[in-house]
Every structure is written in C-alpha cells, then in structure tokens.
Design an enzyme around this catalytic site. Sequence first.
Site, PDB file in Angstrom:
ATOM      1  N   CYS A  14      38.849  43.485  44.371  1.00 14.43           N
ATOM      2  CA  CYS A  14      39.719  42.450  44.942  1.00 14.43           C
ATOM      3  C   CYS A  14      41.205  42.754  44.794  1.00 14.43           C
ATOM      4  O   CYS A  14      42.038  41.967  45.245  1.00 14.43           O
ATOM      5  CB  CYS A  14      39.383  41.100  44.317  1.00 14.43           C
ATOM      6  SG  CYS A  14      37.676  40.613  44.633  1.00 14.43           S
ATOM      7  N   HIS A  49      46.917  35.481  41.636  1.00 10.22           N
ATOM      8  CA  HIS A  49      45.579  35.858  42.087  1.00 10.22           C
ATOM      9  C   HIS A  49      44.741  34.586  42.233  1.00 10.22           C
ATOM     10  O   HIS A  49      44.025  34.434  43.220  1.00 10.22           O
ATOM     11  CB  HIS A  49      44.953  36.819  41.079  1.00 10.22           C
ATOM     12  CG  HIS A  49      43.663  37.420  41.511  1.00 10.22           C
ATOM     13  ND1 HIS A  49      43.532  38.118  42.696  1.00 10.22           N
ATOM     14  CD2 HIS A  49      42.432  37.420  40.933  1.00 10.22           C
ATOM     15  CE1 HIS A  49      42.278  38.537  42.819  1.00 10.22           C
ATOM     16  NE2 HIS A  49      41.586  38.121  41.770  1.00 10.22           N
ATOM     17  N   GLU A  97      44.946  34.331  33.639  1.00 19.89           N
ATOM     18  CA  GLU A  97      46.168  34.659  34.386  1.00 19.89           C
ATOM     19  C   GLU A  97      47.311  33.737  33.997  1.00 19.89           C
ATOM     20  O   GLU A  97      48.448  34.182  33.778  1.00 19.89           O
ATOM     21  CB  GLU A  97      45.908  34.579  35.887  1.00 19.89           C
ATOM     22  CG  GLU A  97      47.124  34.949  36.725  1.00 19.89           C
ATOM     23  CD  GLU A  97      46.873  34.961  38.212  1.00 19.89           C
ATOM     24  OE1 GLU A  97      47.695  35.527  38.950  1.00 19.89           O
ATOM     25  OE2 GLU A  97      45.843  34.386  38.656  1.00 19.89           O
ATOM     26  N   LYS A 107      44.442  30.895  47.765  1.00 21.55           N
ATOM     27  CA  LYS A 107      42.986  30.863  47.894  1.00 21.55           C
ATOM     28  C   LYS A 107      42.439  29.446  48.016  1.00 21.55           C
ATOM     29  O   LYS A 107      41.305  29.258  48.456  1.00 21.55           O
ATOM     30  CB  LYS A 107      42.346  31.618  46.737  1.00 21.55           C
ATOM     31  CG  LYS A 107      42.627  33.123  46.777  1.00 21.55           C
ATOM     32  CD  LYS A 107      41.934  33.861  45.652  1.00 21.55           C
ATOM     33  CE  LYS A 107      42.180  35.361  45.723  1.00 21.55           C
ATOM     34  NZ  LYS A 107      43.550  35.756  45.346  1.00 21.55           N
ATOM     35  N   HIS A 125      38.699  33.384  49.052  1.00 30.02           N
ATOM     36  CA  HIS A 125      38.921  34.703  48.465  1.00 30.02           C
ATOM     37  C   HIS A 125      38.431  35.760  49.445  1.00 30.02           C
ATOM     38  O   HIS A 125      37.225  35.896  49.683  1.00 30.02           O
ATOM     39  CB  HIS A 125      38.175  34.805  47.140  1.00 30.02           C
ATOM     40  CG  HIS A 125      38.571  35.986  46.306  1.00 30.02           C
ATOM     41  ND1 HIS A 125      39.309  37.046  46.789  1.00 30.02           N
ATOM     42  CD2 HIS A 125      38.322  36.283  44.996  1.00 30.02           C
ATOM     43  CE1 HIS A 125      39.496  37.928  45.838  1.00 30.02           C
ATOM     44  NE2 HIS A 125      38.908  37.487  44.732  1.00 30.02           N
ATOM     45  N   PHE A 149      37.219  43.405  39.998  1.00 31.54           N
ATOM     46  CA  PHE A 149      36.117  43.807  39.130  1.00 31.54           C
ATOM     47  C   PHE A 149      36.386  45.241  38.643  1.00 31.54           C
ATOM     48  O   PHE A 149      36.915  46.074  39.376  1.00 31.54           O
ATOM     49  CB  PHE A 149      34.792  43.778  39.880  1.00 31.54           C
ATOM     50  CG  PHE A 149      34.190  42.407  40.038  1.00 31.54           C
ATOM     51  CD1 PHE A 149      34.773  41.289  39.486  1.00 31.54           C
ATOM     52  CD2 PHE A 149      33.012  42.248  40.761  1.00 31.54           C
ATOM     53  CE1 PHE A 149      34.200  40.031  39.621  1.00 31.54           C
ATOM     54  CE2 PHE A 149      32.430  40.999  40.911  1.00 31.54           C
ATOM     55  CZ  PHE A 149      33.027  39.887  40.347  1.00 31.54           C
TER      56      PHE A 149
END
Length: 406
Positions: A161, A301, A312, A330, A335, A394
């Site tokens: 991502c 993010h 975060e 998002k 996403h 990831f």
Amino acid sequence: MTTGVVVTGLGLVTAAGVGTKATWRAVCAGVPTAATDPALAGLPVDFSCRVPDFDARALLGRRTTMQYDRFVQLGLIAAQEAVADAGLDPATWDGARVGVVVGCGVGGAGTWETQYRKFDNDGPETVSSMLMPMLIPNMVAGHLGIRFRATGPNLVTATACASGATAIGVARDMLRQGVCDIVLTGGTDAAVVPLIVTGFSQMRALSTRTESPAAASRPFDAGRDGFVIGEGSGILVLERADHAEARGARVRARLVGYGASADAYHATAPDPTGAGVERAIRAALAEAGAAPSDVDHVNAHGTSTPLNDLAEARVLARCLGTGPAVTSAKGTLGHTLGAAGAIEAALTVLTLENGLIPPTANLESQDPEIEVDVVAKEARRCRVDLALTNSFGFGGQNVVLAFAAG
C-alpha cells in the site's frame, strides 16, 4: 548532479469519479463513496469503493478494453489527464528523456480470477492468450510508455500500500540525478474482486459494517473497525525544475523531501513504537531542510484500522507535536491499495494550491488515544506551505513525501 523537482500535472480516477475535479470535490465535501457492490454479493463483506460508471470502451476504445486489465485502464485514464494538465504533447517531446515509474500492489486480479474460472471450468484451451500481458503488474508502465512515446527508464514499484508513494520517490531520484527531464509517476490498483476481498476479510482487516457501508471507513474514529477496499489511480507529472521553467510550465507544487524505511517487525502489523515511520518522517524533513514546526499539514495513511491509526497518530504527535492539521482521504475514497499513496500525494498538492484541507469523512468521535489535530466535519481553510503525506505497506515498508507550495 542534483536539481529541484516540481509537479506540473495531475490525473485522478477514484470512487468519486473520473478526473481530478470530481475527486477533489468529494474529499472536500467529506462525502463517503462506499456502497454495496453487486460483484461481491454473498461475501461476508459485500461493499467497496468502486469507480462509478467507468466505461473503458468509451474512454479508451474497444480494443484497449479487451486487451488491458482494469488496473491498466485506470492508470491510462489518469495519465492522459495528467499529461494534458501539464501542457505536454508526447508527439513533440524527446521520449528518451521521459521516464515512467508507477506503483502497483496487486496487478491484474480481475484477469486472474476470470481466466482461472475458465481454466477450471472449461479447460486450458479456453484461457486467453492475453492472460500474461494482462496479469503482470509491470504492464501498466509498459503501456504508458507505449501510449505516450516515453522511451526512458520504465518500471513498476511494489511496496504494497506504499507502492504509489515509492514510485514518486524513485521518479524524483531519477530527475535529481539527471537521468530524465520528465517522469510520469504514481500508482494504480483494481483489486476489488471476490478473492482479494475475501483474503482481506479473512485477515479481519476490513470493516464489517455491511448494514451501513457509507459509514464504514472512519479513520481515527473511536468506532473504526477496519478499512474499505477501493480502486483507482493517481498519476503525477514530475519534472526537473529547470526543464519546467524553460518551457514556461505551471508549477503546481515542489517535491522537496522523500523518506523511506522498513519496520522489520511483522508481515502485516505496524510496529507499535513507530520507529520506522519516525525515520521516514525525519528523513523527508531533512531533505526538505525543514524543522518539525514547519509542517502545516499531514495527509495521513489513516486506513481506519485500529492498530494502524493509533500507531501513526502516536508517531505524528511525537515527531511533529499537535501543530499540523491531519486528514485522511480514505474516509471518502476507501483504501485503494497500491494507488493510495499517489492519489493522496495528488490531494496534498491540491491542498497546497488551494489552502484547503479536506475533512476526514465519518469522523464522529475521535479516539481519545489519538492526540493529533484531525480535521473533521468540514474542510479547513488555512495557509499550507509545507505538507507531508504518509504511506505504509504490508511488510513494514514506509514512505513519507514532503511537498512545498510552488
């Protein structure tokens, strides 16, 4: 040899619609795009953020529709807008000085599913001869090179991502090193297919609010329970500053910093200490020659997952304090996996241009453990001179980009 790098063109295709204006309008209004998805009927999670009314045949032609997977189609449409926005004509540029770097997290997932069903149900002779060129992720960069006569360096980055943001960082390096004058860069993914959605669902990464999809993606909210999968593409035209100046181009923003790191912690979970993210933030600021107090805005993010948002937010508070206004797109767009970092980079450029920070959609009650200034309810008008945009993937791969006003 180093030079400044500027953004001269933007192109977006998202669940808010085709074109930058449609996406900017939706995120500024804080309007969620998640909805029940007929293609996911019968699954435990049956909703997504899908590009509405996307007619690839009308936009790209019948042959392109038949031979390109959807992730390539989305990337081509976004790139066409970005090149036009930059005022460039591929028929007249020196293609050897034009590179293509695009991020993609999954590739031709739709093609894979469709062709495997044919193989399994009807035998190998029914599988399309176009399976491989439609499936493999690098083909989006290849087709952009063909479409726009770009014969310089051509590649796809894959950092899950963070892929789109990684691509922008790599493109920036090419320009600073004098390898190219122009790079078409960004990200694309079209993985809203049953198998991929099921995989995320089995991991318990997705929101399960099937009764209210529009309210499901809620970054930084106390009631968040997972992300909403989406699709889309964001393409930026980056140029050497001297090249853009020589042709009288409009500079939309300057890319002044790029930081990348690895958590080296876990395959899918973020490092709760945020050490890797902190390194990426500090690296981006160092390249920008900026102090933490100089940052006006962070496009986070912000996936709407319990672990990611908290980790975060904690590192943002530790590195930047509570000064910068934070948002996550998002909540509106879902996403978009490998496209997310590029779409959010484009939104960061628009924030710098417009002095307007979009709200985080569906943020009704901010998690009390999240101690940063998250914009909610309505867009916030303020001067933004320096902004960061965060992307994590990831594997523990982190990217932070720093943009400054043009």
